[in-house]
Design a protein around this motif. Sequence first.
Motif, PDB file in Angstrom:
ATOM      1  N   HIS A 126       1.053  -3.980 -11.302  1.00 48.87           N
ATOM      2  CA  HIS A 126       0.446  -2.650 -11.433  1.00 48.87           C
ATOM      3  C   HIS A 126       0.393  -1.964 -10.078  1.00 48.87           C
ATOM      4  O   HIS A 126       0.375  -2.610  -9.026  1.00 48.87           O
ATOM      5  CB  HIS A 126      -0.965  -2.779 -12.016  1.00 48.87           C
ATOM      6  CG  HIS A 126      -1.579  -1.483 -12.416  1.00 48.87           C
ATOM      7  ND1 HIS A 126      -2.446  -0.796 -11.589  1.00 48.87           N
ATOM      8  CD2 HIS A 126      -1.447  -0.737 -13.548  1.00 48.87           C
ATOM      9  CE1 HIS A 126      -2.845   0.307 -12.197  1.00 48.87           C
ATOM     10  NE2 HIS A 126      -2.252   0.372 -13.387  1.00 48.87           N
ATOM     11  N   THR A 127       0.374  -0.636 -10.084  1.00 53.71           N
ATOM     12  CA  THR A 127       0.359   0.130  -8.831  1.00 53.71           C
ATOM     13  C   THR A 127      -0.869  -0.159  -7.975  1.00 53.71           C
ATOM     14  O   THR A 127      -0.836   0.040  -6.762  1.00 53.71           O
ATOM     15  CB  THR A 127       0.413   1.641  -9.140  1.00 53.71           C
ATOM     16  OG1 THR A 127      -0.656   1.977 -10.049  1.00 53.71           O
ATOM     17  CG2 THR A 127       1.730   2.014  -9.787  1.00 53.71           C
ATOM     18  N   SER A 128      -1.951  -0.638  -8.585  1.00 53.68           N
ATOM     19  CA  SER A 128      -3.163  -0.975  -7.830  1.00 53.68           C
ATOM     20  C   SER A 128      -3.012  -2.276  -7.065  1.00 53.68           C
ATOM     21  O   SER A 128      -3.765  -2.555  -6.127  1.00 53.68           O
ATOM     22  CB  SER A 128      -4.362  -1.086  -8.771  1.00 53.68           C
ATOM     23  OG  SER A 128      -4.193  -2.196  -9.656  1.00 53.68           O
ATOM     24  N   SER A 137       3.161   5.510 -12.763  1.00 52.68           N
ATOM     25  CA  SER A 137       1.744   5.877 -12.668  1.00 52.68           C
ATOM     26  C   SER A 137       0.829   4.703 -12.962  1.00 52.68           C
ATOM     27  O   SER A 137      -0.348   4.727 -12.597  1.00 52.68           O
ATOM     28  CB  SER A 137       1.436   7.020 -13.638  1.00 52.68           C
ATOM     29  OG  SER A 137       1.544   6.573 -14.989  1.00 52.68           O
ATOM     30  N   GLY A 138       1.346   3.673 -13.631  1.00 51.93           N
ATOM     31  CA  GLY A 138       0.516   2.546 -14.027  1.00 51.93           C
ATOM     32  C   GLY A 138      -0.278   2.794 -15.295  1.00 51.93           C
ATOM     33  O   GLY A 138      -1.062   1.932 -15.717  1.00 51.93           O
ATOM     34  N   GLU A 139      -0.073   3.942 -15.950  1.00 52.21           N
ATOM     35  CA  GLU A 139      -0.817   4.269 -17.155  1.00 52.21           C
ATOM     36  C   GLU A 139      -0.140   3.749 -18.425  1.00 52.21           C
ATOM     37  O   GLU A 139      -0.762   3.672 -19.481  1.00 52.21           O
ATOM     38  CB  GLU A 139      -1.009   5.785 -17.258  1.00 52.21           C
ATOM     39  CG  GLU A 139      -1.849   6.359 -16.126  1.00 52.21           C
ATOM     40  CD  GLU A 139      -1.958   7.870 -16.205  1.00 52.21           C
ATOM     41  OE1 GLU A 139      -1.334   8.456 -17.118  1.00 52.21           O
ATOM     42  OE2 GLU A 139      -2.663   8.459 -15.370  1.00 52.21           O
ATOM     43  N   ARG A 187      -3.799  -5.081  -8.249  1.00 49.46           N
ATOM     44  CA  ARG A 187      -4.860  -5.978  -8.698  1.00 49.46           C
ATOM     45  C   ARG A 187      -4.477  -6.789  -9.941  1.00 49.46           C
ATOM     46  O   ARG A 187      -5.086  -7.818 -10.216  1.00 49.46           O
ATOM     47  CB  ARG A 187      -6.133  -5.178  -9.001  1.00 49.46           C
ATOM     48  CG  ARG A 187      -6.758  -4.551  -7.760  1.00 49.46           C
ATOM     49  CD  ARG A 187      -7.931  -3.663  -8.136  1.00 49.46           C
ATOM     50  NE  ARG A 187      -8.604  -3.137  -6.945  1.00 49.46           N
ATOM     51  CZ  ARG A 187      -9.644  -3.709  -6.363  1.00 49.46           C
ATOM     52  NH1 ARG A 187     -10.132  -4.833  -6.868  1.00 49.46           N
ATOM     53  NH2 ARG A 187     -10.191  -3.185  -5.295  1.00 49.46           N
ATOM     54  N   LEU A 242       0.849  -1.184   0.000  1.00 44.74           N
ATOM     55  CA  LEU A 242       0.000   0.000   0.000  1.00 44.74           C
ATOM     56  C   LEU A 242       0.889   1.240   0.000  1.00 44.74           C
ATOM     57  O   LEU A 242       2.013   1.205   0.513  1.00 44.74           O
ATOM     58  CB  LEU A 242      -0.906  -0.005   1.223  1.00 44.74           C
ATOM     59  CG  LEU A 242      -1.887  -1.187   1.305  1.00 44.74           C
ATOM     60  CD1 LEU A 242      -2.642  -1.151   2.626  1.00 44.74           C
ATOM     61  CD2 LEU A 242      -2.857  -1.169   0.150  1.00 44.74           C
ATOM     62  N   SER A 285      -5.045  -3.556  -0.580  1.00 41.44           N
ATOM     63  CA  SER A 285      -5.749  -2.711  -1.532  1.00 41.44           C
ATOM     64  C   SER A 285      -7.144  -3.278  -1.778  1.00 41.44           C
ATOM     65  O   SER A 285      -8.053  -2.574  -2.151  1.00 41.44           O
ATOM     66  CB  SER A 285      -4.971  -2.645  -2.847  1.00 41.44           C
ATOM     67  OG  SER A 285      -4.817  -3.935  -3.388  1.00 41.44           O
ATOM     68  N   VAL A 286      -7.290  -4.546  -1.578  1.00 40.36           N
ATOM     69  CA  VAL A 286      -8.586  -5.213  -1.600  1.00 40.36           C
ATOM     70  C   VAL A 286      -8.802  -5.774  -0.198  1.00 40.36           C
ATOM     71  O   VAL A 286      -7.894  -6.381   0.357  1.00 40.36           O
ATOM     72  CB  VAL A 286      -8.596  -6.365  -2.617  1.00 40.36           C
ATOM     73  CG1 VAL A 286      -9.969  -7.014  -2.656  1.00 40.36           C
ATOM     74  CG2 VAL A 286      -8.208  -5.862  -3.991  1.00 40.36           C
ATOM     75  N   ASN A 305      -4.894 -11.465 -13.351  1.00 33.40           N
ATOM     76  CA  ASN A 305      -5.784 -10.958 -12.312  1.00 33.40           C
ATOM     77  C   ASN A 305      -5.253 -11.488 -10.977  1.00 33.40           C
ATOM     78  O   ASN A 305      -5.406 -12.670 -10.674  1.00 33.40           O
ATOM     79  CB  ASN A 305      -7.219 -11.431 -12.572  1.00 33.40           C
ATOM     80  CG  ASN A 305      -8.208 -10.877 -11.577  1.00 33.40           C
ATOM     81  OD1 ASN A 305      -7.889 -10.654 -10.409  1.00 33.40           O
ATOM     82  ND2 ASN A 305      -9.438 -10.653 -12.030  1.00 33.40           N
TER      83      ASN A 305
END
Length: 341
Positions: free
Chosen positions: A134-136, A177-179, A138, A89, A328-329, A153
Amino acid sequence: MSLIAGSYEKYIWGFKLKPHQTPNGLTLLPLFSYPSHQSPITTVAAHGAVAASGGADDTIHLYDLPSASYLGSLHDHSSSITALSFFSLPDLSFPRNLISAAADGSVSIFDADPFVLLKSFRPHKKAINDLSVHTSGRLALTVARDECLAMLNLVRGKRSFCCRLEREASLVKFDVSGEKFFMVVEDKVGVHEAEDAKLISELENPNQKRVLCAVPGENGLLYTGGEDRNITAWDTNSGKVAYCIEDAHSARLKGIVVLTKSNGTVSGDDPYLVASASSDGVVRVWDVRMAVKEKPNPLAEANTKSRLTCLAGSSLKSFKRPEPGSSSVPKEKQDEEMEGS
């Protein structure tokens, strides 16, 4: 700030970057060095106070950097470990998960508090070359010797997408940024949109030498190194070279790390430090601000006298551990989804 390097001779090396009464004001203080694996070390990862190494002995070893101590090992893979990545996180320095990839095409997801296997699955038919989370937290991207790019996933622990490539990719990295994400094929680096994998631009090594390591930086920068022995900073927005430290090492580069004082963020007060490691055993730390005007001298240097294969770095500014079940989840939701997958 700490660095961890692995070698072909099975040794793991730990260093701490500290102020010192030298002309450059910094030194690499050895933390530990010993043969932690029974076979060559292939990959290392670090986040906050924790580091991990994976080897051709099918094993992952864990280390506590502040105390320079050994935490234990994970024996859940049945083939060589090819890639490791921590996820945490944003406000914590202790990782939430460890994700590993192996030569049999499998990926494993571990809880990092404590280190327990959550899920293992096989998104590729052949050895995985690289993994990027990824930064998320997920999803992740993998590239493998089956010439495929896969999206994973991580919540459900399954492959959600797979795309066959024209040629085998050796590296894949999300930007900070994960973009966007970057994919390396030989001496070329493709810059892609993360949403639809659309190719934005292609960065080509002017020396036509293979890229062996790559790491994203702030403001759209991407640092690459490899057989040309240079550290090249690319402006991925323009597709041009921002600056380059030529002949940074006398042998090919095997790892580059962007170091910051605070985990995952760069502030105006942070020195712009980049660390690099080469196959002849030398680890160097650079202030890349000096590279814009002229070739800089390394701020610190250590010679392991071994054949280094990989390098990772970590900030040790804070040691705040996650609360039980934090993610994050939500952990209950994560467990439910994994059980149902």
